[in-house]
Design a protein around this motif. Structure first.
Motif, mmCIF file in Angstrom:
data_model
loop_
_atom_site.group_PDB
_atom_site.id
_atom_site.type_symbol
_atom_site.label_atom_id
_atom_site.label_comp_id
_atom_site.label_asym_id
_atom_site.label_seq_id
_atom_site.Cartn_x
_atom_site.Cartn_y
_atom_site.Cartn_z
ATOM 1 N N LEU A 651 6.769 -89.675 -23.397
ATOM 2 C CA LEU A 651 7.028 -88.250 -23.521
ATOM 3 C C LEU A 651 8.190 -88.089 -24.490
ATOM 4 N N ILE A 652 7.947 -87.407 -25.605
ATOM 5 C CA ILE A 652 8.954 -87.247 -26.654
ATOM 6 C C ILE A 652 9.408 -85.791 -26.651
ATOM 7 N N ILE A 653 10.725 -85.604 -26.542
ATOM 8 C CA ILE A 653 11.302 -84.262 -26.416
ATOM 9 C C ILE A 653 12.420 -84.108 -27.439
ATOM 10 N N GLY A 654 12.449 -82.962 -28.101
ATOM 11 C CA GLY A 654 13.552 -82.603 -28.980
ATOM 12 C C GLY A 654 14.198 -81.325 -28.490
ATOM 13 N N ARG A 655 15.519 -81.289 -28.490
ATOM 14 C CA ARG A 655 16.257 -80.085 -28.110
ATOM 15 C C ARG A 655 17.180 -79.709 -29.249
ATOM 16 N N GLN A 656 17.148 -78.438 -29.654
ATOM 17 C CA GLN A 656 18.054 -77.994 -30.690
ATOM 18 C C GLN A 656 19.471 -77.903 -30.142
ATOM 19 N N THR A 657 20.429 -78.042 -31.031
ATOM 20 C CA THR A 657 21.825 -78.002 -30.597
ATOM 21 C C THR A 657 22.234 -76.607 -30.148
ATOM 22 N N THR A 658 21.422 -75.575 -30.473
ATOM 23 C CA THR A 658 21.775 -74.201 -30.086
ATOM 24 C C THR A 658 21.299 -73.835 -28.698
ATOM 25 N N ALA A 660 19.596 -75.499 -24.561
ATOM 26 C CA ALA A 660 19.246 -76.642 -23.724
ATOM 27 C C ALA A 660 17.750 -76.781 -23.513
ATOM 28 N N THR A 661 16.965 -75.746 -23.861
ATOM 29 C CA THR A 661 15.539 -75.809 -23.589
ATOM 30 C C THR A 661 14.826 -76.652 -24.628
ATOM 31 N N VAL A 662 13.638 -77.115 -24.258
ATOM 32 C CA VAL A 662 12.855 -77.987 -25.126
ATOM 33 C C VAL A 662 12.350 -77.194 -26.327
ATOM 34 N N SER A 663 12.599 -77.708 -27.562
ATOM 35 C CA SER A 663 12.127 -77.056 -28.774
ATOM 36 C C SER A 663 10.999 -77.833 -29.437
ATOM 37 N N HIS A 664 10.876 -79.144 -29.162
ATOM 38 C CA HIS A 664 9.817 -79.984 -29.710
ATOM 39 C C HIS A 664 9.313 -80.886 -28.591
ATOM 40 N N MET A 665 7.984 -81.128 -28.539
ATOM 41 C CA MET A 665 7.449 -81.935 -27.443
ATOM 42 C C MET A 665 6.102 -82.510 -27.825
ATOM 43 N N THR A 666 5.859 -83.767 -27.417
ATOM 44 C CA THR A 666 4.531 -84.359 -27.557
ATOM 45 C C THR A 666 4.403 -85.519 -26.584
ATOM 46 N N LEU A 667 3.157 -85.852 -26.200
ATOM 47 C CA LEU A 667 2.824 -87.048 -25.434
ATOM 48 C C LEU A 667 2.098 -88.001 -26.365
ATOM 49 N N LYS A 668 2.570 -89.249 -26.458
ATOM 50 C CA LYS A 668 1.965 -90.211 -27.368
ATOM 51 C C LYS A 668 1.821 -91.560 -26.677
ATOM 52 N N LYS A 669 0.640 -92.160 -26.852
ATOM 53 C CA LYS A 669 0.431 -93.530 -26.403
ATOM 54 C C LYS A 669 0.632 -94.436 -27.601
ATOM 55 N N LEU A 670 1.657 -95.291 -27.551
ATOM 56 C CA LEU A 670 2.041 -96.132 -28.668
ATOM 57 C C LEU A 670 1.499 -97.543 -28.475
ATOM 58 N N SER A 671 0.883 -98.087 -29.512
ATOM 59 C CA SER A 671 0.350 -99.451 -29.499
ATOM 60 C C SER A 671 1.237 -100.342 -30.347
ATOM 61 N N PRO A 672 1.364 -101.641 -29.991
ATOM 62 C CA PRO A 672 2.191 -102.550 -30.797
ATOM 63 C C PRO A 672 1.717 -102.558 -32.245
ATOM 64 N N SER A 673 2.655 -102.498 -33.180
ATOM 65 C CA SER A 673 2.306 -102.481 -34.599
ATOM 66 C C SER A 673 3.503 -102.948 -35.411
#
Length: 857
Positions: A651-658, A660-673
């Motif tokens: 679960l990848i989350i980004g929060r802007q400095t302005t 506390a709420t989530v501003s960017h979000m995605t779910l990703k399944k990462l494979s070795p590469s």
């Protein structure tokens, strides 16, 4: 079918006769069903029943023969769950009280079968017998209590059943009253704790106990000024025999509470007054006796003033001298013509306060806001045209570098972007600072482009077109330098003066994976910039990372470690994170294609925010069961953030400095590469919807990805997992009205067959047999077991995102000082594992949760 939960207890009965007549043998039938978690006057019914039973049992004569039978207290959904816990005998009152306190409240309500078994245990056909039942619900096991009453009365020698309906409606009471009526007993309705006590006492005790002596009435005095300005802090002195949870309140003329302060060691205590002049009353409220002292208070008009220019250029900074209450959350706000807030500053930032104006012309209103809610003073201000220009050539060759000079607001996060005119796609961007020119590399595709000046990383306020062509474009002649470098300054090729204050700290490290190398670093400015031409180089190799100071600009960096070479181009931004990971270069390395990270099994993750919204603080949480910690950026990042993680679901989350709420979000399944995985993370796409049609749920998420949820009343923020719902969040209070620090709620899957799966936030009490609990940033999160892997992922998403807004400083939990990568608290971001909540001495953990946890049959 509506679930019917019952409840509670029963006590004993002394049949009519003289005050000294011997009481018949009696059995208390105790209803242990789940509905006893329901509340009356803010307290669980089971708590009221336990306390009341203990008090009544303490008044009984020691030779009275008593017994205890319970049902629904061991398993869920089992109509045969009936147990004679204490056989009828003399001197059992104390044992019965202890057994009632150890019961669990879980199951169904076979009240008819329980009364029948109690009558048989009393040998009701051979001698006088009494059963007393206290219930908060109806029969749920396909039996007829009315028919049972007629049968027992006909077969019994002297059998009586009394029924106390605890919290039942009148309609529900008529359905169980027949059990008492058909055996010559009494049905008594009890709607609160006092009524339950009186009902038990009238059916249980052989004679009324002597009245307890009345305690001495506590007293108190209050001292304070006769008047005080609105919004000010009032010092209130007091004399009293203090109890825990005593308060001093301020009441308005309607008797409503408008301010309060808890009585503690501080005397006088401080009370923030409302900003409404008028007549009020200070009162001292004792925990047990209520209001025991009063004194009047006149709240007078307060002085409030804002001194600011009558007009100012749009986008500029203005200073505002202010006079006001200076309460904790007071602010100065700028409102547009519709009354919408477009800018603000907290008065706690200083006096005068500095406010950045929006880049919009027109008439606005400056407002002093008391506690960030009530406007108590306003004054107009006009915003005139703001100045913004960009100077750049009209044509440039593909791949060339173009310098652009600018004049603009220079507000935080102001930036200049190069975009394609046809579709608005952004090619590159850089943040402005103090009028320093910016350098852009032109794209490799010819066409029409334009530079945009973006105010506050939100609004485009100026445009400058440029045509990119294949052929070489002759540069315009450059004027001779007019400035001369002085001691301590560097003079670049074009004569622009740079001082040591312009140097920016940077950190450089190599993408070495698990290898440890000594690296010799060097760097040269990329051509075409207003930078000194001198190169930077180290004399000897050193382990990563390396810190240095560069002027803002673009540099080509190289790191030599024998047969292994690292190379790349970096852009140093004033005020940015400026932490650079330089990739391995197969072309420059004698070792060839063998990357240092070829076999470490990790994934290189490169994150960017789409669209660009200024600096972003990134976090990545393992929700696929990886045996690893979450990672996060130590500082807000502009541009790309890179990290190394294990393979699996993240679960990848980004929060802007302005905020506390989530501003960017995605779910990703990462494979070795061996190659970096570049992910452009967009804003959350879904918002939790209302779920009133689903029994008891406040909100639900039926989208493919998690949903944003924020509760305005409690400030609760979270990502609600896909396929899950939640009950209305609430802030629990003690009997004395002291509120919990954080909200509590229950999360349930939306699927029809829930398999008793549940996640609880800040449950009042949690039985460790139900499942483990974890410390999170806003309290404790618990879950039932067993759980499927998708449900565990939902639990991990909640553990990672539960927060409050505005942010608070939660109490530090044990072991919460440990940090993981990126400086984040390990208690907040560790892989989820179970912990057992230890029970305090003398506390029964079997009182599990809040009323919401009753099982629906």
């Amino acid at each position: 079918m509506r679930s019917l939960f019952t409840g509670l207890l029963a006590a004993l009965f002394l049949s009519s006769g003289t005050a000294h007549a011997e009481a018949p043998r009696t059995i208390i039938v105790m209803d242990g069903s789940g509905s006893m978690w329901g509340q009356i006057d803010g307290r669980a019914k089971l708590e009221i029943a336990r306390e009341t039973v203990a008090k009544v049992l303490g008044t009984l004569p020691p030779d009275q023969e008593l017994g205890l039978m319970a049902y629904g207290h061991r398993t869920k959904g089992d109509c045969s769950d009936i147990e004679l816990i204490v056989p009828p005998a003399k001197g059992t009152a104390g044992v019965i009280g202890e057994k009632v306190y150890s019961m669990r409240f879980l199951g169904k309500t076979p009240l008819s079968a329980a009364v029948r078994q109690a009558a048989e245990a009393l040998r009701y056909g051979e001698e006088a017998a009494t059963v007393v039942l206290v219930t908060d619900g109806l029969e749920t096991c396909n039996a007829d209590p009315c028919a049972l009453g007629r049968e027992l009365e006909a077969a019994g020698l002297d059998f009586t059943a009394h029924v106390i309906g605890f919290g039942l409606t009148k309609e529900e009471g008529t359905k169980v009253a027949c059990l008492a009526k058909n055996t010559g007993g009494r049905y008594i309705e009890a709607s609160n704790a006092n009524a339950l006590r009186d009902a038990l006492a009238s059916t249980v005790t052989a004679q009324s106990p002597p009245p307890a002596p009345k305690p001495a009435m506590p007293s108190a005095t209050l001292s304070a000024p006769d008047s005080a300005p609105a919004g000010s802090v009032l010092a209130v002195g007091f004399t009293a025999t203090k109890n825990a949870f005593d308060y001093v309140y301020l009441l308005d003329t309607k008797g409503e509470r408008v301010a309060e302060a808890a009585v503690g060691e501080q005397n006088p205590l401080s009370l923030r007054l409302p900003f409404e002049p008028g007549s009020y009353e200070l009162v001292y409220s004792n925990r047990s006796a209520g209001i025991i002292a009063r004194r009047p208070l006149a709240v007078t008009k307060a002085e409030v003033m804002l001194k600011a220019p009558e007009s100012a250029p749009a986008g500029s900074l203005i200073e505002i001298d202010w006079t006001g209450p200076a309460a904790e959350h007071d602010s100065i706000q700028l409102l547009d013509a519709t009354g919408e807030r477009v800018a603000d500053v907290a008065v706690s930032d200083g006096n005068p306060a500095t406010l950045r104006l929006p880049f919009t012309q027109g008439r606005f209103t400056l407002v002093y806001s008391f506690n960030n809610q009530d406007p108590i003073f306003s004054r107009p201000i006009s915003l005139s045209e703001g100045k913004v220009t960009m100077t750049a050539p009209g044509r440039a060759q593909v791949g060339s570098e173009v310098t652009i000079t600018w004049v603009g607001p220079d507000a935080p996060y102001d930036n200049i972007q190069l975009v394609r005119q046809s579709d608005g796609e952004r090619i590159s961007y850089d943040y402005v600072k103090a009028g320093i020119p910016l350098t852009f590399r032109m794209p490799d595709d010819p066409g029409l482009y334009e530079f945009l000046y973006v105010f506050g990383d939100r609004d485009t306020i100026a445009r400058r077109p440029i045509t990119v062509v294949l052929e070489k474009v002759e540069a315009a002649p450059t004027a001779e330098p007019t400035e001369v470098a002085t001691a301590g300054a560097s003079a670049p090729q074009d004569g622009t003066l740079l001082t040591p204050q312009d140097l920016t700290p940077i950190t450089v490290q190599a993408d070495t994976g698990t290898m440890e190398l000594n690296i010799v670093w060097s760097a040269v400015p990329a051509p075409g910039q207003h930078l000194p031409p001198e190169a930077w180089a180290m004399n000897e190799g050193t382990p990563d990372p390396v810190e240095a100071e560069f002027f803002p600009g673009v540099y080509d960096v190289r790191g030599d470690a024998g047969d292994t070479v690292f190379a790349g181009r970096i852009t140093v931004v004033a005020g940015g994170a400026n932490h650079f990971v330089i990739p391995y270069s197969p072309a420059l390395s004698p070792a060839g294609e063998d990357s240092p990270r070829a076999a470490d099994g990790l994934v290189t993750l490169q994150l960017t925010g789409v669209p660009a919204n200024g600096a972003i603080r990134w976090s990545a949480y393992p929700i696929g069961g990886q045996n690893t910690l979450a990672v996060g950026s130590t500082d807000p990042v502009r541009g790309t953030w890179e990290t190394r993680v294990d393979a699996g679901m993240w679960l990848i989350i980004g929060r802007q400095t302005t905020g506390a709420t989530v501003s960017h979000m995605t779910l990703k399944k990462l494979s070795p590469s061996p190659n970096p995985q570049q992910i452009a993370v967009g804003p959350p796409a879904y918002t939790a919807r209302a779920a009133t049609e689903i029994n008891g749920l406040e909100s639900a998420c039926d989208s493919p990805d998690p949903c944003l949820y924020r509760d305005a009343a409690t400030g609760l923020n979270l990502l609600l997992p896909s396929g899950w719902g939640m009950e209305p969040p609430l802030v629990m209070e003690t009997a004395a009205g002291v509120a919990a620090r954080y909200a509590s709620t229950i999360f349930l899957p939306l699927r029809p067959n829930r398999n008793e799966t549940m996640i609880a936030l800040n449950a009042r009490q949690w039985d460790a047999m139900l499942g483990p609990c974890d410390n999170i940033s806003i309290g404790v999160l618990c879950r039932t077991e067993p759980m499927s892997e998708p449900d565990l992922q939902a639990y991990r998403i909640l553990a990672a995102t539960l927060d409050v807004s505005p942010p608070e400083a939660p109490a530090r939990a044990p072991n919460s000082t440990a940090t993981a990568e990126g400086g984040m608290p390990a208690a907040m971001i560790k892989a989820i594992g179970g912990i057992e909540v230890k029970r305090p001495d003398g506390f029964d953990p079997l009182e599990i949760l809040a009323p919401q946890l009753s099982v629906t049959e």
